[in-house]
Design an enzyme around this catalytic site. Structure first.
Site, short mmCIF file in Angstrom:
data_model
loop_
_atom_site.label_atom_id
_atom_site.label_comp_id
_atom_site.label_asym_id
_atom_site.label_seq_id
_atom_site.Cartn_x
_atom_site.Cartn_y
_atom_site.Cartn_z
CB THR A 14 7.73 2.88 -4.82
OG1 THR A 14 8.86 2.37 -4.13
CG2 THR A 14 8.07 3.13 -6.27
CE LYS A 207 1.52 -7.67 -10.89
NZ LYS A 207 2.92 -7.51 -11.28
P1 NAP Z 1 6.58 0.44 -0.43
O1 NAP Z 1 7.52 1.31 -1.17
O2 NAP Z 1 7.12 -0.67 0.40
O3 NAP Z 1 5.69 1.40 0.50
C1 NAP Z 1 4.75 0.91 1.39
C2 NAP Z 1 4.24 2.07 2.22
O4 NAP Z 1 3.24 1.62 3.09
C3 NAP Z 1 5.33 2.72 3.09
O5 NAP Z 1 5.20 4.11 3.06
C4 NAP Z 1 5.02 2.19 4.49
O6 NAP Z 1 5.37 3.10 5.52
C5 NAP Z 1 3.52 2.04 4.41
N1 NAP Z 1 3.01 1.02 5.32
C6 NAP Z 1 3.28 -0.29 5.33
N2 NAP Z 1 2.62 -0.92 6.33
C7 NAP Z 1 1.93 0.06 6.97
C8 NAP Z 1 1.07 0.07 8.09
N3 NAP Z 1 0.82 -1.05 8.77
N4 NAP Z 1 0.54 1.24 8.48
C9 NAP Z 1 0.80 2.38 7.78
N5 NAP Z 1 1.62 2.42 6.71
C10 NAP Z 1 2.16 1.28 6.32
O7 NAP Z 1 5.51 -0.21 -1.41
P2 NAP Z 1 5.14 0.24 -2.88
O8 NAP Z 1 6.15 -0.31 -3.82
O9 NAP Z 1 4.84 1.69 -2.91
O10 NAP Z 1 3.81 -0.63 -3.13
C11 NAP Z 1 2.56 -0.23 -2.61
C12 NAP Z 1 1.48 -1.11 -3.22
O11 NAP Z 1 1.50 -0.96 -4.63
C13 NAP Z 1 1.65 -2.62 -2.98
O12 NAP Z 1 0.39 -3.22 -2.86
C14 NAP Z 1 2.34 -3.10 -4.25
O13 NAP Z 1 2.12 -4.46 -4.51
C15 NAP Z 1 1.64 -2.23 -5.27
N6 NAP Z 1 2.39 -2.05 -6.50
C16 NAP Z 1 3.64 -1.57 -6.47
C17 NAP Z 1 4.34 -1.37 -7.66
C18 NAP Z 1 5.72 -0.81 -7.66
O14 NAP Z 1 6.28 -0.64 -8.74
N7 NAP Z 1 6.31 -0.46 -6.51
C19 NAP Z 1 3.73 -1.71 -8.87
C20 NAP Z 1 2.41 -2.19 -8.88
C21 NAP Z 1 1.75 -2.35 -7.67
P3 NAP Z 1 6.90 3.54 5.80
O15 NAP Z 1 7.36 4.23 4.56
O16 NAP Z 1 6.82 4.47 6.96
O17 NAP Z 1 7.64 2.28 6.10
N1 HSE Z 2 7.15 -7.26 -8.47
C1 HSE Z 2 6.29 -6.74 -9.47
C2 HSE Z 2 6.94 -6.91 -10.84
C3 HSE Z 2 5.99 -5.27 -9.20
O1 HSE Z 2 8.15 -7.20 -10.90
O2 HSE Z 2 6.27 -6.80 -11.85
C4 HSE Z 2 4.81 -4.75 -9.97
O3 HSE Z 2 3.63 -5.39 -9.61
#
Ligand code: NAP
Ligand code: HSE
Length: 428
Positions: A14, A207
């Site tokens: 994402t 956080k």
């Molecule tokens: P996500 O959609 O699950 O994506 C994770 C990505 O990391 C995927 O592309 C995955 O590859 C890759 N990945 C996971 N393990 C890996 C490994 N061992 N080697 C190489 N690539 C690997 O996660 P996300 O929602 O983007 O979140 C990413 C970070 O941002 C996290 O720390 C999360 O807590 C933080 N965050 C997210 C949000 C949100 O709204 N989503 C908000 C604030 C913070 P594949 O795609 O090939 O499986």
């Molecule tokens: N799980 C978290 C939330 C994503 O609902 O706020 C963003 O850090």
């Protein structure tokens, strides 16, 4: 010809895809604002073949994020994989050792390993930036470290988990039970892979621990956060709180007291007409109180592709401009160990219980409270047909320890049909 800032992005989910889109679509804007081109040179994820809806053909691919982190053509390692150990930690450490700056959205990694990573980065004259890790698109870290740098911070509080706020406001608005709204949130893809990170308060606790460190100049102390999730909040609590003029929020509060640093993340009642009480859906809000500024309220989207990528890009642009701020706002080696307050400040409490409907039951509850030194502010027993009487008590200000002692004493009398629900009423 200005030197481009070269990014290596590990994680194309994402957030990662959101960052790739901004770099591709806003190249001119980013160059104008930072004074140099911002380019991606290499990317990494688990699966090379997945269609991610963006063109990745211009970038080198690495299967191994550690190899990506060490590449000579990468200036900034952008960690967007998640997880507090494994690939995220290994690659971040490798990036620092290889002399790269780091931008991450990973609150779990920093809440648990932030101090050692910050010390390693600063010893190597590198920066770690993590705006996206706290409250998604809200620039709260920038506000604390820059705009409010002239303040002694007194209190930081807020709603920092959008999923919990969605669940609680949906229960309120649709009159639905927790289990039904939890299933809805799951179907909408709002929950973390481990839902307990959201509903157990752990994600929001991470956080809060990060904000505390920046606000008070203390080492990140996630194990010092008193954590309570929203799993026990029933629709009955939502209704009762509303009748009293409150809303229930998973609220984080960090403040320095005479007893030490108080950090808590727990469901609380806040006035329905306060900014926190009016916060709906997945939106986050952070309230910062400083001696000079008084109170600042920041509100915005706490998650999602655009908002989170926006925060990551803010950090990247700062690095491109040459702005170098210590990870937690002051050099990591100067951060003090937080002395934990151990107990939390007194407050009024909401206490909902089911009593066995028999003579003297209410008197035993009142006695238990009185013997713990707790005074009752308001009390109501609702109409009922069965053998259990719903009773609601609002106490005057009391210590949580005293309330727990009173609840234990009530349980010992055998008049409680089930464990009571006790929720702090927070002044915001
Ligand atoms: P996500 O959609 O699950 O994506 C994770 C990505 O990391 C995927 O592309 C995955 O590859 C890759 N990945 C996971 N393990 C890996 C490994 N061992 N080697 C190489 N690539 C690997 O996660 P996300 O929602 O983007 O979140 C990413 C970070 O941002 C996290 O720390 C999360 O807590 C933080 N965050 C997210 C949000 C949100 O709204 N989503 C908000 C604030 C913070 P594949 O795609 O090939 O499986
Ligand atoms: N799980 C978290 C939330 C994503 O609902 O706020 C963003 O850090």
């Amino acid at each position: 010809m200005t030197t481009p800032l070269r990014l290596g992005i590990a994680g194309l989910g994402t957030v990662g895809v959101g960052v790739v889109k901004i770099v591709r679509q806003k190249a001119n804007l980013l160059a104008a604002r930072t004074g140099r081109p911002v380019v991606i040179t290499a990317v990494s994820a688990r699966s090379k073949d997945k269609d991610r809806g963006v063109n990745l053909n211009d970038y080198a691919w690495e299967d191994d994020p550690v190899a990506l982190a060490k590449r000579d053509d990468v200036d900034v390692f952008v960690e967007l994989m998640g997880g507090h150990d494994g690939a995220a930690k290994d690659a971040t450490e490798a990036a620092i050792a290889a002399g790269k700056d780091v931008v991450t959205a990973n609150k779990a990694l920093l809440a648990l390993h932030g101090q050692e990573l910050a010390e390693a980065a600063e010893a190597n004259d590198r920066v770690i930036r993590f705006e996206a890790a706290v409250a998604g698109g809200i620039p709260v870290i920038k506000s604390l470290t820059e705009g409010l740098a002239g303040n002694e911070i007194q209190r930081v509080m807020g709603v920092m988990n959008g999923t919990c706020n969605y669940i609680l406001t949906r229960m309120q608005d649709a009159g639905l039970p927790y289990e039904e709204v939890f299933a809805e949130a799951d179907a909408l893809g709002y929950l973390e892979a481990d839902p307990n990170l959201d509903v157990g308060g752990i994600d929001a606790g991470h956080k809060l621990a990060l904000l505390s460190s920046i606000a008070f100049g203390t080492k990140v102390a996630f194990d010092g956060v008193e954590l309570e999730g929203i799993q026990r909040i029933s629709i009955e609590d939502i209704h009762q709180a509303a009748e009293l003029g409150f809303r229930i929020k998973l609220l984080g509060v960090a403040q320095l007291t005479g007893r030490g640093l108080e950090q808590r993340m727990s469901p609380c009642l806040v006035p329905a007409d306060s900014p926190l009480g009016q916060l709906k859906g997945g939106t986050n809000m952070v309230v910062i109180e400083g001696d000079a500024v008084e109170q600042v309220v920041l509100r915005g989207p706490g998650a999602g592709e655009g908002p989170t990528a926006s925060a990551v890009m803010g950090d990247i642009c700062d690095i491109a401009r040459g702005l170098r701020i210590s990870t937690f706002g002051v050099p990591a080696e100067t951060l003090e160990v937080a002395k934990s307050a151990h107990s939390i400040s007194p407050a009024p409490y909401y206490l909902r219980m089911e009593l066995l409907d028999r003579p003297g039951a209410l008197a035993k509850v009142a006695t238990a409270l009185g013997e713990s030194g707790i005074s009752i502010d308001r009390m109501r027993q609702s109409q009922h047909e069965g053998s259990e009487a719903p009773v609601l008590i609002v106490t005057h200000k009391t210590q949580r320890d005293a309330l727990d002692t009173a609840i234990d004493a009530m349980k010992a009398t055998g008049v409680l049909a089930q464990d009571p629900v006790a929720l702090r009423i927070e002044s915001v």
